[in-house]
Scaffold this motif. Sequence first.
Motif, PDB file in Angstrom:
ATOM      1  N   ALA A 249      -9.533   1.044  -6.670  1.00  0.00           N
ATOM      2  CA  ALA A 249      -9.355   0.318  -5.406  1.00  0.00           C
ATOM      3  C   ALA A 249      -7.891  -0.026  -5.196  1.00  0.00           C
ATOM      4  N   ASP A 250      -7.532  -0.287  -3.931  1.00  0.00           N
ATOM      5  CA  ASP A 250      -6.168  -0.732  -3.604  1.00  0.00           C
ATOM      6  C   ASP A 250      -5.973  -2.191  -4.050  1.00  0.00           C
ATOM      7  N   TYR A 251      -4.724  -2.583  -4.134  1.00  0.00           N
ATOM      8  CA  TYR A 251      -4.356  -3.961  -4.482  1.00  0.00           C
ATOM      9  C   TYR A 251      -5.018  -4.420  -5.784  1.00  0.00           C
ATOM     10  N   THR A 252      -5.011  -3.529  -6.775  1.00  0.00           N
ATOM     11  CA  THR A 252      -5.519  -3.892  -8.102  1.00  0.00           C
ATOM     12  C   THR A 252      -4.376  -3.672  -9.097  1.00  0.00           C
ATOM     13  N   PRO A 253      -4.338  -4.469 -10.168  1.00  0.00           N
ATOM     14  CA  PRO A 253      -3.122  -4.474 -10.996  1.00  0.00           C
ATOM     15  C   PRO A 253      -2.855  -3.177 -11.755  1.00  0.00           C
ATOM     16  N   VAL A 254      -3.875  -2.649 -12.425  1.00  0.00           N
ATOM     17  CA  VAL A 254      -3.636  -1.448 -13.237  1.00  0.00           C
ATOM     18  C   VAL A 254      -3.251  -0.274 -12.334  1.00  0.00           C
ATOM     19  N   CYS A 255      -3.975  -0.121 -11.223  1.00  0.00           N
ATOM     20  CA  CYS A 255      -3.685   0.972 -10.279  1.00  0.00           C
ATOM     21  C   CYS A 255      -2.251   0.865  -9.766  1.00  0.00           C
ATOM     22  N   THR A 256      -1.800  -0.350  -9.506  1.00  0.00           N
ATOM     23  CA  THR A 256      -0.444  -0.554  -9.004  1.00  0.00           C
ATOM     24  C   THR A 256       0.571   0.011  -9.997  1.00  0.00           C
ATOM     25  N   THR A 257       0.353  -0.265 -11.289  1.00  0.00           N
ATOM     26  CA  THR A 257       1.301   0.253 -12.298  1.00  0.00           C
ATOM     27  C   THR A 257       1.187   1.772 -12.407  1.00  0.00           C
ATOM     28  N   GLU A 258      -0.033   2.298 -12.298  1.00  0.00           N
ATOM     29  CA  GLU A 258      -0.202   3.756 -12.427  1.00  0.00           C
ATOM     30  C   GLU A 258       0.512   4.500 -11.297  1.00  0.00           C
ATOM     31  N   LEU A 259       0.326   4.017 -10.056  1.00  0.00           N
ATOM     32  CA  LEU A 259       0.952   4.720  -8.931  1.00  0.00           C
ATOM     33  C   LEU A 259       2.471   4.643  -9.018  1.00  0.00           C
ATOM     34  N   GLY A 260       2.982   3.503  -9.498  1.00  0.00           N
ATOM     35  CA  GLY A 260       4.427   3.382  -9.699  1.00  0.00           C
ATOM     36  C   GLY A 260       4.916   4.341 -10.774  1.00  0.00           C
ATOM     37  N   THR A 261       4.157   4.457 -11.844  1.00  0.00           N
ATOM     38  CA  THR A 261       4.547   5.363 -12.935  1.00  0.00           C
ATOM     39  C   THR A 261       4.614   6.808 -12.436  1.00  0.00           C
ATOM     40  N   VAL A 262       3.625   7.214 -11.665  1.00  0.00           N
ATOM     41  CA  VAL A 262       3.622   8.604 -11.158  1.00  0.00           C
ATOM     42  C   VAL A 262       4.806   8.813 -10.199  1.00  0.00           C
ATOM     43  N   ALA A 263       5.151   7.804  -9.427  1.00  0.00           N
ATOM     44  CA  ALA A 263       6.329   7.928  -8.542  1.00  0.00           C
ATOM     45  C   ALA A 263       7.587   8.150  -9.383  1.00  0.00           C
ATOM     46  N   LYS A 264       7.714   7.381 -10.472  1.00  0.00           N
ATOM     47  CA  LYS A 264       8.924   7.504 -11.310  1.00  0.00           C
ATOM     48  C   LYS A 264       8.970   8.841 -12.036  1.00  0.00           C
ATOM     49  N   LEU A 265       7.820   9.468 -12.226  1.00  0.00           N
ATOM     50  CA  LEU A 265       7.775  10.750 -12.957  1.00  0.00           C
ATOM     51  C   LEU A 265       7.857  11.967 -12.027  1.00  0.00           C
TER      52      LEU A 265
ATOM     53  N   SER B  26      -7.882   6.780  -3.359  1.00  0.00           N
ATOM     54  CA  SER B  26      -8.727   5.597  -3.535  1.00  0.00           C
ATOM     55  C   SER B  26      -9.601   5.476  -2.293  1.00  0.00           C
ATOM     56  N   VAL B  27     -10.745   4.833  -2.449  1.00  0.00           N
ATOM     57  CA  VAL B  27     -11.737   4.850  -1.369  1.00  0.00           C
ATOM     58  C   VAL B  27     -11.416   3.854  -0.256  1.00  0.00           C
ATOM     59  N   ASP B  28     -10.287   3.191  -0.352  1.00  0.00           N
ATOM     60  CA  ASP B  28      -9.895   2.278   0.722  1.00  0.00           C
ATOM     61  C   ASP B  28      -9.268   3.051   1.889  1.00  0.00           C
ATOM     62  N   PRO B  29      -9.218   2.414   3.081  1.00  0.00           N
ATOM     63  CA  PRO B  29      -8.703   3.119   4.264  1.00  0.00           C
ATOM     64  C   PRO B  29      -7.174   3.201   4.282  1.00  0.00           C
ATOM     65  N   LEU B  30      -6.688   4.031   5.194  1.00  0.00           N
ATOM     66  CA  LEU B  30      -5.258   4.350   5.266  1.00  0.00           C
ATOM     67  C   LEU B  30      -4.373   3.111   5.470  1.00  0.00           C
TER      68      LEU B  30
ATOM     69  N   LEU C  11      -8.065  21.046 -16.283  1.00  0.00           N
ATOM     70  CA  LEU C  11      -8.355  19.873 -17.130  1.00  0.00           C
ATOM     71  C   LEU C  11      -9.076  18.830 -16.297  1.00  0.00           C
ATOM     72  N   ILE C  12     -10.019  18.148 -16.938  1.00  0.00           N
ATOM     73  CA  ILE C  12     -10.713  17.012 -16.309  1.00  0.00           C
ATOM     74  C   ILE C  12     -10.682  15.849 -17.301  1.00  0.00           C
ATOM     75  N   LEU C  13     -10.254  14.683 -16.826  1.00  0.00           N
ATOM     76  CA  LEU C  13     -10.273  13.476 -17.659  1.00  0.00           C
ATOM     77  C   LEU C  13     -10.966  12.375 -16.876  1.00  0.00           C
ATOM     78  N   THR C  14     -11.682  11.515 -17.565  1.00  0.00           N
ATOM     79  CA  THR C  14     -12.304  10.358 -16.917  1.00  0.00           C
ATOM     80  C   THR C  14     -12.017   9.120 -17.746  1.00  0.00           C
ATOM     81  N   TYR C  15     -11.347   8.151 -17.125  1.00  0.00           N
ATOM     82  CA  TYR C  15     -11.040   6.886 -17.799  1.00  0.00           C
ATOM     83  C   TYR C  15     -11.799   5.772 -17.092  1.00  0.00           C
ATOM     84  N   PRO C  16     -12.131   4.719 -17.824  1.00  0.00           N
ATOM     85  CA  PRO C  16     -12.743   3.559 -17.156  1.00  0.00           C
ATOM     86  C   PRO C  16     -11.700   2.775 -16.356  1.00  0.00           C
ATOM     87  N   ALA C  17     -12.185   1.935 -15.464  1.00  0.00           N
ATOM     88  CA  ALA C  17     -11.283   1.160 -14.597  1.00  0.00           C
ATOM     89  C   ALA C  17     -10.325   0.291 -15.401  1.00  0.00           C
TER      90      ALA C  17
END
Length: 211
Positions: free
Chosen positions: A39-55, A70-74, A135-141
């Motif tokens: 989901a949007d505005y969640t802490p772990v996701c926020t760090t992940e999206l930032g990490t991918v931007a930096k990479l 993410s299933v939230d709207p635009l 490759l397929i990976l599945t991690y918990p929230a």
Amino acid sequence: MAIRLGDVAPDFTVDTTEGQVQFHQWLGDSWGVLFSHPADYTPVCTTELGTVAKLQDEFKKRNVKTIALSVDPLDSHLGWIKDINETQKTTVNYPIIADPNFEVSALYDMIHPNASDKFTVRSVFIIGGDKKIKLILTYPASTGRNFNEILRVIDSLQLTANYSVATPADWKQGEDVVIAPAIKDEDIPAKFPKGHTKIKPYLRTTPQPNL
Ligand code: BEZ
């Protein structure tokens, strides 16, 4: 039906933070990483999206495009990106799919109802230049992903697509690789002129061939 390794990545057309994307056309000749978030505005996701931007430079070096979901709207994604940029000190410069009707997440089986019926799990799909799932990976929230591991796997996938080798546990760029079992001992010197070590008849290593 679940997606499996070797399947052609299902195509879709969807709204993203970078405009409408028709997935296969958007990939073009590139490899792709499609990864989902609960989901949007969640802490772990926020760090992940930032990490991918930096990479992004690392992904680009490997001819890989990244796309998040993410299933939230635009409008929610667009507001959240401002927070990600501010808190992670970066600029999100790759698309985030808006999937409020669960179209792409259903296509890629990213909803695991026994974990949550409304949120996507942290799925990762690596898609090759041939549009096939590599490759397929599945991690918990609750567990943020290690995107350096995703880059490491891409290095292995791109190497093993071009040479008759496999990569051992914890392999990293520059380390010795394993010669594929299908290669006969007598064919090794011609195929691997940098030399090889026969540890066991089934375990033969050679320096990384593309360096
Ligand atoms: C997170 O991204 O921080 C998160 C999302 C859903 C459940 C738990 C954590």
